[in-house]
Write a protein that holds these residues in place. Structure first.
Motif, PDB file in Angstrom:
ATOM      1  N   PHE A  67       0.919  -1.184   0.440  1.00 28.32           N
ATOM      2  CA  PHE A  67      -0.041  -0.246   0.219  1.00 28.32           C
ATOM      3  C   PHE A  67       0.719   1.213   0.083  1.00 28.32           C
ATOM      4  CE2 PHE A  67      -2.617  -3.317   2.004  1.00 28.32           C
ATOM      5  CZ  PHE A  67      -3.736  -3.477   1.030  1.00 28.32           C
ATOM      6  N   ASP A  68       2.313   1.652   0.557  1.00 30.37           N
ATOM      7  CA  ASP A  68       2.762   2.246   0.329  1.00 30.37           C
ATOM      8  C   ASP A  68       3.370   2.485  -0.949  1.00 30.37           C
ATOM      9  OD1 ASP A  68       2.967   1.981   2.990  1.00 30.37           O
ATOM     10  OD2 ASP A  68       4.874   1.229   3.299  1.00 30.37           O
ATOM     11  N   LEU A  69       2.998   2.031  -1.938  1.00 24.93           N
ATOM     12  CA  LEU A  69       3.555   1.905  -3.208  1.00 24.93           C
ATOM     13  C   LEU A  69       2.386   2.510  -3.785  1.00 24.93           C
ATOM     14  CD1 LEU A  69       5.577  -1.305  -3.989  1.00 24.93           C
ATOM     15  CD2 LEU A  69       7.022   1.348  -3.633  1.00 24.93           C
ATOM     16  N   HIS A  70       1.271   2.179  -3.848  1.00 24.27           N
ATOM     17  CA  HIS A  70      -0.570   3.039  -4.122  1.00 24.27           C
ATOM     18  C   HIS A  70       0.207   4.117  -4.971  1.00 24.27           C
ATOM     19  CE1 HIS A  70      -3.132  -0.367  -3.379  1.00 24.27           C
ATOM     20  NE2 HIS A  70      -2.265  -0.885  -3.715  1.00 24.27           N
ATOM     21  N   LEU A  71       0.963   5.560  -4.448  1.00 19.18           N
ATOM     22  CA  LEU A  71       0.409   6.144  -4.695  1.00 19.18           C
ATOM     23  C   LEU A  71       2.208   6.930  -5.866  1.00 19.18           C
ATOM     24  CD1 LEU A  71       0.084   9.535  -3.890  1.00 19.18           C
ATOM     25  CD2 LEU A  71       2.750   9.106  -2.092  1.00 19.18           C
ATOM     26  N   ILE A  72       2.169   6.275  -5.873  1.00 20.70           N
ATOM     27  CA  ILE A  72       4.084   6.474  -6.742  1.00 20.70           C
ATOM     28  C   ILE A  72       3.420   5.499  -7.874  1.00 20.70           C
ATOM     29  CG2 ILE A  72       6.314   5.535  -7.842  1.00 20.70           C
ATOM     30  CD1 ILE A  72       6.745   5.022  -4.760  1.00 20.70           C
ATOM     31  N   ILE A  73       2.395   4.418  -8.369  1.00 11.04           N
ATOM     32  CA  ILE A  73       1.668   3.928  -9.106  1.00 11.04           C
ATOM     33  C   ILE A  73       1.293   4.853 -10.122  1.00 11.04           C
ATOM     34  CG2 ILE A  73       0.585   1.858 -10.039  1.00 11.04           C
ATOM     35  CD1 ILE A  73       1.647   0.304  -7.925  1.00 11.04           C
ATOM     36  N   TYR A  74       0.004   5.029  -8.972  1.00 11.65           N
ATOM     37  CA  TYR A  74      -0.660   6.198  -9.730  1.00 11.65           C
ATOM     38  C   TYR A  74      -0.224   7.339 -10.327  1.00 11.65           C
ATOM     39  CZ  TYR A  74      -3.904   3.878  -6.163  1.00 11.65           C
ATOM     40  OH  TYR A  74      -4.896   2.940  -6.217  1.00 11.65           O
ATOM     41  N   PHE A  75       0.792   7.751  -9.264  1.00 18.99           N
ATOM     42  CA  PHE A  75       1.147   8.778 -10.218  1.00 18.99           C
ATOM     43  C   PHE A  75       2.096   9.177 -11.589  1.00 18.99           C
ATOM     44  CE2 PHE A  75       4.699  12.336 -10.810  1.00 18.99           C
ATOM     45  CZ  PHE A  75       4.542  13.381 -10.299  1.00 18.99           C
ATOM     46  N   CYS A  76       2.439   7.564 -11.837  1.00 18.11           N
ATOM     47  CA  CYS A  76       3.734   7.320 -12.634  1.00 18.11           C
ATOM     48  C   CYS A  76       2.560   6.502 -13.653  1.00 18.11           C
ATOM     49  CB  CYS A  76       4.392   6.288 -12.148  1.00 18.11           C
ATOM     50  SG  CYS A  76       5.762   6.576 -11.409  1.00 18.11           S
ATOM     51  N   PHE A  77       1.837   6.735 -13.915  1.00 21.67           N
ATOM     52  CA  PHE A  77       0.881   5.787 -14.629  1.00 21.67           C
ATOM     53  C   PHE A  77      -0.448   5.988 -15.205  1.00 21.67           C
ATOM     54  CE2 PHE A  77       3.778   2.769 -13.456  1.00 21.67           C
ATOM     55  CZ  PHE A  77       3.902   1.568 -14.746  1.00 21.67           C
ATOM     56  N   ASN A  78      -0.997   7.221 -14.079  1.00 19.41           N
ATOM     57  CA  ASN A  78      -2.809   8.158 -14.454  1.00 19.41           C
ATOM     58  C   ASN A  78      -2.114   9.557 -14.491  1.00 19.41           C
ATOM     59  OD1 ASN A  78      -4.423   8.754 -13.818  1.00 19.41           O
ATOM     60  ND2 ASN A  78      -5.391   7.697 -12.714  1.00 19.41           N
ATOM     61  N   LYS A  79      -1.910  10.404 -16.075  1.00 21.46           N
ATOM     62  CA  LYS A  79      -2.282  11.812 -16.343  1.00 21.46           C
ATOM     63  C   LYS A  79      -2.923  12.244 -15.435  1.00 21.46           C
ATOM     64  CE  LYS A  79      -1.189  14.621 -19.762  1.00 21.46           C
ATOM     65  NZ  LYS A  79      -1.317  14.483 -21.640  1.00 21.46           N
ATOM     66  N   GLN A  80      -3.816  12.178 -15.480  1.00 24.12           N
ATOM     67  CA  GLN A  80      -4.830  13.162 -14.889  1.00 24.12           C
ATOM     68  C   GLN A  80      -4.464  13.389 -13.148  1.00 24.12           C
ATOM     69  OE1 GLN A  80      -6.834  15.138 -16.290  1.00 24.12           O
ATOM     70  NE2 GLN A  80      -7.295  15.857 -14.796  1.00 24.12           N
ATOM     71  N   TYR A  81      -4.365  11.856 -12.984  1.00 22.42           N
ATOM     72  CA  TYR A  81      -3.826  12.073 -11.479  1.00 22.42           C
ATOM     73  C   TYR A  81      -2.304  12.754 -11.398  1.00 22.42           C
ATOM     74  CZ  TYR A  81      -2.987   9.911  -6.745  1.00 22.42           C
ATOM     75  OH  TYR A  81      -2.173  10.063  -5.392  1.00 22.42           O
ATOM     76  N   ARG A  82      -1.326  12.252 -12.063  1.00 18.92           N
ATOM     77  CA  ARG A  82      -0.064  13.120 -11.454  1.00 18.92           C
ATOM     78  C   ARG A  82      -0.528  14.828 -11.601  1.00 18.92           C
ATOM     79  NH1 ARG A  82       2.023  10.409 -15.189  1.00 18.92           N
ATOM     80  NH2 ARG A  82       2.082  11.362 -17.197  1.00 18.92           N
ATOM     81  N   LEU A  83      -1.779  15.151 -13.026  1.00 15.64           N
ATOM     82  CA  LEU A  83      -1.378  16.954 -12.928  1.00 15.64           C
ATOM     83  C   LEU A  83      -2.118  16.685 -11.934  1.00 15.64           C
ATOM     84  CD1 LEU A  83      -2.549  16.591 -16.781  1.00 15.64           C
ATOM     85  CD2 LEU A  83      -0.589  17.366 -15.862  1.00 15.64           C
TER      86      LEU A  83
END
Length: 355
Positions: A329-345
């Motif tokens: 669960f510590d890696l979820h934020l990193i995965i979302y940030f790297c593979f979800n462009k809208q999440y990153r923005l």
């Protein structure tokens, strides 16, 4: 004469080495709840080091996971535009509640088995299963919806954000129904420890659920819900998504849309591949981090001569694999940030507003 060896305890005066108590006869750290484990003087040195490492690592991992899941909930709530955002929001909420219930169960090792914690343990154990089932099947459902999307002959939206919200609510409801027996399985009761002539409050199994038939039936039911069925579906869906998001297949799907320029086509394909990789990575991460604890539980149940569930070795492996399970669960934020462009923005915009 050499001095007697010293032993590292997870909590003073505790003969209960499980950081997060397994759902057996008892959930509390008092000596009457040692589950028949061998005495501490039979503990190998590596068991002590391993347990103490887990004792220090678990609060760090869980705290970081709670903070990142809270951040994900804030970000996803601001950007809900498509079904995947709704599913990820539900997954983050289920994960946060799972971490909260686990914290209530493990807190007794760090602050002592206070009465309030003991009385909350039966409900915490039940709700932990509820949110665990919900998190697993939310991941399965969002991946299944993704499989249908990438398998369609034309690029179109099969599920809206509102429809996904209904599915999330239904998954939580099914998870609650699946965990209902747990709500009657344990209760806090006061007992007398004749060794110390003192009374303690412990969370113990009720008489009606302490039978071998009930434990065996519910054991295989839990394994079916959390291991056999979801693992099979995750592996199959990962293979299908990997095959259906090849560039040639995606190009053929998007070429069916009129007035699609080359630049738009490239951008759409890139987004499709990234979202598919996000879900495949989440499923693979879950299987990698949960498989060791599931295998340990199966071996201890089917072949206790290989791995005795009352041995200190089993307890040490159980703690290690528990820490490994929550590390995902510590890696979820990193995965979302790297593979979800809208999440990153959205996340970057949120930080810019705070600055």
């Amino acid at each position: 004469m050499s001095p007697p060896p010293t032993y590292i305890d997870l909590h003073p005066d505790s003969d209960f080495p499980f950081l997060v108590p397994p759902l057996r006869e008892c959930l509390t750290t008092h000596a009457p709840c040692n589950m028949g484990l061998g005495p501490k003087n039979t503990t190998n040195y590596w068991n002590e080091i391993s347990d103490y490492f887990c004792f220090l690592a678990l609060p760090v991992i869980v705290t970081f996971a709670v903070l990142t899941e809270l951040m994900s909930i804030v970000v996803l709530a601001r950007q809900v535009r498509q079904s995947l955002d709704t599913y990820l929001l539900g997954l983050s909420l289920a994960t946060l509640l799972l971490l909260t219930c686990t914290t209530l169960l493990a807190l007794q090792h760090y602050v002592g088995p206070h009465h309030l914690l003991v009385y909350s343990q039966p409900y915490s154990a039940s709700c932990r299963d509820w949110f665990w089932y919900s998190a697993i099947w939310l991941l399965v459902m969002m991946s299944f919806e993704r499989v249908l999307t990438v398998s369609a002959s034309r690029a179109n939206i099969l599920c809206t954000s509102a429809q996904a919200a209904v599915v999330v609510v239904m998954v939580f409801a099914v998870g609650l129904v699946s965990s209902l027996p747990r709500f009657w399985e344990y209760q806090a009761m006061e007992i007398m420890d004749h060794a110390t002539n003192a009374s303690f409050v412990i969370a113990q199994k009720t008489i009606s659920t302490a039978t071998e038939e009930y434990n065996t039936m519910y054991f295989w039911y839990v394994k079916g819900v959390t291991l056999f069925v979801p693992y099979f579906m995750m592996i199959a869906m990962s293979v299908v998504m990997g095959c259906r998001t090849r560039r040639g297949v995606l190009t053929q799907r998007y070429m069916a849309i009129k007035h699609t320029s080359g630049l738009t086509l490239t951008r759409k394909i890139k987004e499709e591949v990234a979202l598919t990789q996000l879900l495949i990575l989440l499923m693979v991460l879950y299987m990698i981090c949960s498989a060791p604890s599931a295998a340990l539980d199966l071996v201890a149940h089917l072949a206790p001569s290989w791995m005795d569930p009352t041995s200190r070795t089993y307890a040490s492996f159980y703690n290690l694999f528990t820490v490994m399970f929550f590390f995902q669960f510590d890696l979820h934020l990193i995965i979302y940030f790297c593979f979800n462009k809208q999440y990153r923005l959205t996340l970057l915009a949120l930080f810019c507003c705070c600055c």
